[in-house]
Design a protein around this motif. Structure first.
Motif, PDB file in Angstrom:
ATOM      1  N   ALA A 196      -6.684   1.093  -5.044  1.00 40.26           N
ATOM      2  CA  ALA A 196      -5.916   0.258  -4.116  1.00 40.26           C
ATOM      3  C   ALA A 196      -6.357  -1.198  -4.239  1.00 40.26           C
ATOM      4  O   ALA A 196      -5.522  -2.116  -4.256  1.00 40.26           O
ATOM      5  N   ILE A 197      -7.669  -1.410  -4.345  1.00 41.01           N
ATOM      6  CA  ILE A 197      -8.183  -2.779  -4.454  1.00 41.01           C
ATOM      7  C   ILE A 197      -7.676  -3.429  -5.736  1.00 41.01           C
ATOM      8  O   ILE A 197      -7.222  -4.580  -5.734  1.00 41.01           O
ATOM      9  N   THR A 200     -10.627  -6.423  -0.862  1.00 41.69           N
ATOM     10  CA  THR A 200     -11.382  -5.423  -0.101  1.00 41.69           C
ATOM     11  C   THR A 200     -10.961  -5.469   1.357  1.00 41.69           C
ATOM     12  O   THR A 200     -10.759  -4.432   1.996  1.00 41.69           O
ATOM     13  N   ALA A 201     -10.831  -6.681   1.889  1.00 42.79           N
ATOM     14  CA  ALA A 201     -10.435  -6.813   3.288  1.00 42.79           C
ATOM     15  C   ALA A 201      -9.038  -6.232   3.502  1.00 42.79           C
ATOM     16  O   ALA A 201      -8.768  -5.585   4.509  1.00 42.79           O
ATOM     17  N   LEU A 202      -8.161  -6.454   2.533  1.00 43.12           N
ATOM     18  CA  LEU A 202      -6.778  -5.984   2.675  1.00 43.12           C
ATOM     19  C   LEU A 202      -6.669  -4.476   2.537  1.00 43.12           C
ATOM     20  O   LEU A 202      -5.772  -3.865   3.109  1.00 43.12           O
ATOM     21  N   ALA A 203      -7.577  -3.892   1.782  1.00 43.21           N
ATOM     22  CA  ALA A 203      -7.502  -2.445   1.591  1.00 43.21           C
ATOM     23  C   ALA A 203      -7.892  -1.694   2.849  1.00 43.21           C
ATOM     24  O   ALA A 203      -7.761  -0.478   2.921  1.00 43.21           O
ATOM     25  N   GLY A 204      -8.373  -2.434   3.851  1.00 42.55           N
ATOM     26  CA  GLY A 204      -8.602  -1.883   5.180  1.00 42.55           C
ATOM     27  C   GLY A 204      -9.600  -0.751   5.204  1.00 42.55           C
ATOM     28  O   GLY A 204     -10.632  -0.801   4.555  1.00 42.55           O
ATOM     29  N   GLU A 205      -9.249   0.280   5.994  1.00 39.23           N
ATOM     30  CA  GLU A 205     -10.192   1.372   6.219  1.00 39.23           C
ATOM     31  C   GLU A 205     -10.383   2.235   4.981  1.00 39.23           C
ATOM     32  O   GLU A 205     -11.356   2.950   4.876  1.00 39.23           O
ATOM     33  N   GLU A 206      -9.390   2.214   4.089  1.00 40.21           N
ATOM     34  CA  GLU A 206      -9.460   3.106   2.930  1.00 40.21           C
ATOM     35  C   GLU A 206      -9.501   2.313   1.632  1.00 40.21           C
ATOM     36  O   GLU A 206      -8.554   2.339   0.853  1.00 40.21           O
ATOM     37  N   PRO A 207     -10.567   1.566   1.423  1.00 35.05           N
ATOM     38  CA  PRO A 207     -10.592   0.685   0.251  1.00 35.05           C
ATOM     39  C   PRO A 207     -10.937   1.431  -1.035  1.00 35.05           C
ATOM     40  O   PRO A 207     -12.036   1.347  -1.543  1.00 35.05           O
ATOM     41  N   THR A 208      -9.980   2.183  -1.563  1.00 35.70           N
ATOM     42  CA  THR A 208     -10.232   2.867  -2.829  1.00 35.70           C
ATOM     43  C   THR A 208     -10.198   1.840  -3.957  1.00 35.70           C
ATOM     44  O   THR A 208      -9.489   0.834  -3.855  1.00 35.70           O
ATOM     45  N   PRO A 209     -10.966   2.076  -5.019  1.00 35.56           N
ATOM     46  CA  PRO A 209     -10.964   1.121  -6.137  1.00 35.56           C
ATOM     47  C   PRO A 209      -9.556   0.893  -6.687  1.00 35.56           C
ATOM     48  O   PRO A 209      -9.194  -0.229  -7.050  1.00 35.56           O
ATOM     49  N   ILE A 230      -4.047  -4.303  -5.328  1.00 36.87           N
ATOM     50  CA  ILE A 230      -3.865  -5.461  -4.445  1.00 36.87           C
ATOM     51  C   ILE A 230      -4.176  -6.747  -5.220  1.00 36.87           C
ATOM     52  O   ILE A 230      -3.453  -7.738  -5.128  1.00 36.87           O
ATOM     53  N   ARG A 267      -1.872 -10.312   4.595  1.00 34.17           N
ATOM     54  CA  ARG A 267      -2.210  -9.344   5.647  1.00 34.17           C
ATOM     55  C   ARG A 267      -0.957  -8.707   6.247  1.00 34.17           C
ATOM     56  O   ARG A 267      -0.896  -7.500   6.433  1.00 34.17           O
TER      57      ARG A 267
END
Lengths: 555, 316
Positions: free
Chosen positions: B46-47, B35-44, B50, B81
Motif C-alpha cells: 500500500a505504501i 506511511t501516514a496515508l496508509a493509516g492503520e494498515e500500512p502494508t509495504p 501511494i 489525505r
C-alpha cells in the motif's frame, strides 16, 4: 452542489434555561472558578461505575431531525478502496453498506448479502447470494456486476489499501443478477470478516465511471444516508436516502459528522447541546460525563488493545527479513520477560485509564468467539530481578520508550517508567508525533514503542500482520517458524473449534516471545444526549445510526 | 525599467522563493507521507502504491516543477489525505478566517480605543485602574484558557453562544453570530488590550499638548476637545500599532480556530501538517503568500500613482 448544513429548522434547540440575573451571575462565577481548576480533572477518581456493556437504547424514535456526531479525528478519503482510518469506518457505516456486517454479539451477519456465504472446492470458491431490489444512492441497481466491479477495484486500483487484504482473491465472477462467485488461491477463512469491513463495501459502477479518481468527492453506495457535503476538517453531511431498501425504518433526516479532536471540547459541545453524540470519549471524560443528567452512555468492549512493542529484529523495516539488534532487551528473551513482569496491568488501568478499561495480556479481545480467557501473570519483581541476573546484564538496563504525544500515552509512559525502574530498568521516554512515530516504528528506529490497535473481528486481524515473519505491522521484527506455521493453519482452518485451538496455541507462542506486551483492552465509550434513541455501538466501536432518532414526545 | 514592471518582477521572485521554501520545508518535516496515508494498515504494498500514485518517488526537483506547472494554472493539487481538491478546501476555509480576523480587529478597535480614551481622560481615578487591570488580564491570559472558560460559562452554564463550529453568514446570520462571538472575544481580547494601552499613552500625550490647551482656551466643549482633537491625533499611533499586530492576529487565529473547531485556514494548516498532507500545506501557504504579495504590490502601485516621487525614484 452545496447544501445548507444547519439552521434553526433542522437543529434540535439547545436546552435553554431562564434563571434570574443573580442566579445567572452566580452560575457564571462558579464556572469561571471551575474553569481555573479544570486542569486537575485528569487526576479525579471515577465518580460512578459504568456497569455491563450497553450498546443501544430501545426507546421508540420519531421521524425527522438532524443528528450531529463529534468524531475524534478527521476521516481520510471517503472512498472504500482508499480509506485507511478507523474513524472513516464510522462515517461509512451510515452510507456504505457491506456484503456482511457485525452484530451486537460480534457475529458476522448478512447485510447486502442475502445469506451467509457457501464454500466449495475445498474452501477455494466462495459463493455470495445478494439481497434483491437494492438501489444505490444514485438510483442505479446494486447487482452482481456492481459487486464484481467494486471487488475488482479494491484488488487492482493503484493506491488501494484493500489490495493486500484481498490478496488471496484471484477472480470475481457475476453469476446471474444476484450471485457472486469468488475464487481464492487457497482457503482463506478471514475473508468473511474482511467482507464485513471496507473490502465488502459495494460502490455504484455508474458513479465510479462518472467521477473516476474523484469518487471520494462523490461517494455513492447503498446506505440509509447518502453523501451531501464535506468541509475538510469540519463536517461531513449525509442526508436520508430515499432509494435505500429499508428507508421506512430510517428516522433521521440528516446526520452531520463533525471533527472535534479534543475530548474536553467534545464534552463541552455535548453539554451545550451543539452536538448530540460524542464518539471515542476518553476515560477521564467518561468520569465527568457520567455526572451529567442530560447524557446517556453507550459502551462496548473494544476489539483492540494497548500494548508495547519491543524491537528485537527490525533492522531494515517492517516486512523485510529480520536482522540482529545488539541490546539486552533485543538479545535475550529473559530480559523482555523481566520487563513484562515489572508491569502491573491493574495499576496501569487504574492510573492511566481511570480503571475504565480491562487489563489484558493477549491480542484476542474478551467478547469474541476466539478469546482465550487466560489470566495475566501478576507483577513479580523478585522473578524479574532473578531473570535479569540470569541474563547477566548490567543494571539498570537502559530502554528508550517511544510514546505518542497524547496525554494518555504520556501517563502510560510515566507509569511504565516508574514500574520498570523497580525491577532494574532505566526507561527514558521519547514523545513522538504520530506520523514520525509511525515512520520510526516501520523503519525499526526504536527500542520500545507504545502500540494502540483498533482491532479486528477475526483473530487473524489482531495477530497475523503483527507476529508473522515479514508481517506488514511486525514492527518488533519477530520471526518464529512455529508462529508462522500456526498463522498459516489459522488462515485455512474453517472449523471453529479447531481454529480456536490453533489461535490459543498461537497466542501462547506470541506471548512467550515477549515482543508485543499486551496491556489493556479498551472500551468504546460513546456519550449521547438522552433525547436520542436507537443508536448502536457494537464491539467494532462504530456508531450505527440507521435506527437512531429523537425520542417521541421529546423536543 | 518602469516602476510597475520592476515591482511586478520583485513580486514574482518573492513568490518563487516562497514556493521553494514551502516545498522544501514541508518535505524536511520528519515522518513519511506515504506511511501516514496508509493509516492503520500500512502494508509495504500500500505504501509503495501511494508513493507511486502521488509521485512521491520522483526526484524532488521533478516534483517541484510539476507542482509549479499545475499551480500556475490554478491547480493546487488534490489533498493526499481526503482526496478533495486543495483549492476547494482553501476557498471554503478563507471566509471563516477572514470573518474571524475582521471581527476580532473590530472588537479590538472599538473596545481598545474606547477603554484607552476612558483611562486617559479619567487618569488617577478608579476607572483608570479598572481599565488597566482588565488590559493586563487581557494580555496575560492564554487564549486556550480563556476559550475554555468562556465555553464553560456562556455555552454550557448559560447556553447563549455555541461552543464550537461555524455556520456561514449567508446561511443563517443569527447562527453565524452565535458561533462567532466567543472566538472573536478570545482572538480580539489580547489585541484590544494592546490597543487600549497604546491609545491611553497616546491620549495622555495629546491631552497635555499645546494644541489641546489651545482648543480648550477657544471654548470648545470637553467632548469636542477629546474626540475631535486629542483622539484624532492619537489614532495615528493606534493605526501603526494595529498594522504591527496584524501578524499576531493571524497566528492567534490558528489557536482560536483549534479551540472553537472553526474550519478556517489555521485548522486546515495544522491538520495538514500533522497528516503530512504536502499538497494542502503548500496550497494554503502559497495561497496566503500570493495574496499577501499581491496586496502589497497593489498598495505600492497605488502609492506610486498618488505620489510620483515613488515611481520616479526618491532622489527626483
Amino acid at each position: 452542489m452545496r447544501q445548507r448544513t444547519s439552521g434553526p429548522s433542522d437543529r434540535p434547540p439547545p436546552t435553554r434555561h431562564r434563571p434570574r440575573a443573580a442566579a445567572l451571575a452566580a452560575r457564571v462565577l462558579w464556572v469561571l472558578v471551575a474553569g481555573a481548576t479544570a486542569g486537575c480533572a485528569s487526576l479525579a477518581s471515577p465518580t460512578a461505575e459504568v456497569g455491563a456493556d450497553r450498546m443501544t437504547d430501545p426507546r421508540p424514535a420519531r421521524d425527522g431531525g438532524t443528528l450531529t456526531i463529534a468524531l475524534k479525528s478527521d476521516p481520510d478519503k471517503l472512498d472504500p478502496t482508499l480509506a485507511s482510518t478507523a474513524v472513516g469506518r464510522t462515517v461509512f457505516t451510515a452510507m456504505c453498506e457491506k456484503l456482511y456486517d457485525v452484530d451486537a454479539a460480534n457475529r458476522i451477519v448478512p447485510q447486502l448479502a442475502a445469506a451467509p456465504p457457501t464454500t466449495s472446492d475445498g474452501g477455494r470458491t466462495v459463493t455470495v447470494k445478494l439481497r434483491r431490489g437494492v438501489r444505490f444512492a444514485d438510483g442505479t441497481r446494486m447487482d452482481a456486476e456492481a459487486v464484481k466491479t467494486s471487488l475488482d477495484r479494491h484488488r487492482t486500483l493503484t493506491g488501494s489499501v484493500r489490495a493486500s487484504e484481498l490478496k488471496p482473491l484471484t477472480s470475481v465472477q457475476a453469476v446471474g443478477d444476484d450471485t457472486v462467485r469468488l475464487r481464492l488461491a487457497k482457503p482463506y477463512v478471514p475473508l468473511l470478516a474482511l467482507l464485513a469491513d471496507r473490502a465488502g463495501m459495494v460502490m455504484s459502477p455508474t458513479a465510479l465511471k462518472r467521477y473516476g479518481k474523484g469518487f471520494a468527492s462523490h461517494p455513492t453506495c447503498v446506505g440509509p444516508f447518502r453523501y451531501a457535503e464535506r468541509v475538510v476538517g469540519d463536517r461531513i453531511v449525509l442526508d436520508k436516502d430515499p432509494n435505500y431498501y429499508d428507508a421506512d425504518a430510517v428516522h433521521l433526516r440528516r446526520v452531520i459528522y463533525r471533527t472535534i479532536t479534543d475530548g474536553n471540547v467534545r464534552l463541552a459541545n455535548l453539554q451545550s447541546g451543539d452536538i448530540q453524540v460524542g464518539d471515542q470519549m476518553d476515560p477521564v471524560q467518561v468520569g465527568r460525563a457520567l455526572t451529567e443528567p442530560g447524557l446517556q452512555l453507550f459502551h462496548s468492549s473494544s476489539l483492540g488493545y494497548y500494548g508495547l512493542t519491543l524491537n528485537i529484529g527490525n533492522t531494515k523495516g517492517a516486512g523485510a527479513p529480520p536482522g540482529r539488534i545488539d541490546t539486552p532487551i533485543a538479545r535475550d528473551v529473559r530480559v523482555r520477560e523481566a520487563f513484562d513482569l515489572s508491569l502491573d496491568r491493574d495499576l496501569i488501568n487504574t492510573i492511566v485509564f481511570q480503571g475504565r478499561y480491562r487489563p489484558t495480556c493477549g491480542p484476542l479481545p474478551v467478547g469474541t468467539p476466539y478469546a482465550t480467557g487466560s489470566r495475566c501473570p501478576a507483577r513479580d519483581l523478585a522473578k524479574a530481578k532473578r531473570l535479569l541476573r540470569a541474563a547477566k546484564v548490567t543494571t539498570p538496563v537502559r530502554v528508550r520508550l517511544q510514546i505518542s504525544t497524547t496525554p494518555e500515552d504520556n501517563r502510560l509512559g510515566q507509569v511504565i517508567q516508574a514500574m520498570a525502574k523497580e525491577a532494574g530498568f532505566a526507561v527514558s521516554l521519547a514523545p513522538t508525533e504520530f506520523a514520525t512515530g509511525l515512520e520510526h516504528s516501520r523503519a525499526g528506529d526504536f527500542q520500545a514503542a507504545t502500540t494502540n490497535w483498533s482491532g479486528r473481528l477475526d483473530p487473524a486481524g489482531n495477530i497475523d500482520v503483527f507476529a508473522g515473519t515479514g508481517g506488514a505491522q511486525n514492527y518488533g521484527g519477530l520471526s518464529d517458524p512455529a508462529i508462522d506455521r500456526l498463522i498459516a493453519e489459522g488462515g485455512t482452518t474453517a472449523a471453529k473449534p479447531a481454529r480456536k485451538k490453533i489461535y490459543a496455541r498461537l497466542v501462547e507462542r506470541v506471548r512467550a516471545a515477549h515482543t508485543v506486551l499486551y496491556l489493556i483492552q479498551p472500551t468504546n465509550y460513546v456519550f449521547v444526549t438522552k433525547k436520542v434513541a436507537g443508536l448502536k455501538v457494537f464491539g467494532d466501536g462504530l456508531i450505527r445510526v440507521k435506527d437512531a432518532g429523537y425520542v417521541r414526545g421529546g423536543s | 525599467m518602469s516602476y510597475p514592471i520592476r515591482r511586478l518582477g520583485e513580486s514574482l521572485i518573492t513568490l518563487f522563493l516562497v514556493s521553494v521554501v514551502v516545498f522544501a520545508g514541508v518535505r524536511a518535516l520528519p515522518g513519511d507521507t506515504a506511511t501516514a496515508l496508509a493509516g492503520e494498515e500500512p502494508t509495504p504494498e500500500a505504501i509503495a502504491q501511494i508513493r507511486e500514485s502521488y509521485g512521491l518517488d520522483d526526484n524532488i526537483v521533478v516534483q517541484y516543477v510539476r507542482y509549479v506547472r499545475h499551480a500556475a494554472t490554478g491547480d493546487l493539487g488534490v489533498s493526499s489525505r481526503t482526496g478533495l481538491p486543495v483549492l476547494d478546501s482553501v476557498m471554503e476555509a478563507l471566509p471563516v478566517t477572514l470573518e474571524l480576523s475582521a471581527l476580532a480587529l473590530l472588537l479590538a478597535v472599538v473596545v481598545g480605543v474606547g477603554a484607552g480614551v476612558v483611562a486617559a481622560v479619567r487618569r488617577g481615578r478608579p476607572e483608570e485602574w479598572l481599565v488597566n487591570a482588565v488590559a493586563l488580564l487581557g494580555l496575560s491570559v492564554p487564549a486556550f484558557w480563556l476559550g475554555i472558560v468562556l465555553v464553560l460559562a456562556f455555552a454550557i452554564a448559560v447556553p447563549v453562544f455555541a461552543a464550537s463550529g461555524f455556520v456561514p453568514f449567508g446561511v443563517d446570520p443569527m447562527e453565524n453570530l452565535r458561533h462567532m462571538v466567543l472566538p472573536v472575544i478570545v482572538l480580539g481580547s489580547g489585541l484590544a488590550a494592546v490597543v487600549m494601552r497604546q491609545t491611553r499613552a497616546a491620549m495622555l500625550g495629546s491631552l497635555s499638548a499645546d494644541y489641546v490647551r489651545t482648543a480648550r482656551a477657544k471654548g470648545l466643549s470637553r467632548r469636542q476637545v477629546i474626540m475631535g482633537h486629542a483622539l484624532r491625533n492619537s489614532l495615528v499611533t493606534v493605526v501603526t500599532v494595529l498594522g504591527l499586530q496584524l501578524g499576531h492576529l493571524i497566528s492567534g487565529a490558528v489557536v482560536t480556530e483549534q479551540i472553537f473547531v472553526l474550519p478556517g485556514f489555521g485548522k486546515l494548516t495544522i491538520d495538514a501538517v500533522f497528516s503530512r498532507d504536502y499538497a494542502m500545506v503548500q496550497g494554503v501557504v502559497l495561497f496566503t503568500s500570493t495574496a499577501y504579495i499581491v496586496v502589497n504590490l497593489l498598495v505600492d502601485l497605488a502609492y506610486s500613482v498618488i505620489d510620483p516621487r515613488i515611481r520616479l525614484g526618491g532622489a527626483q
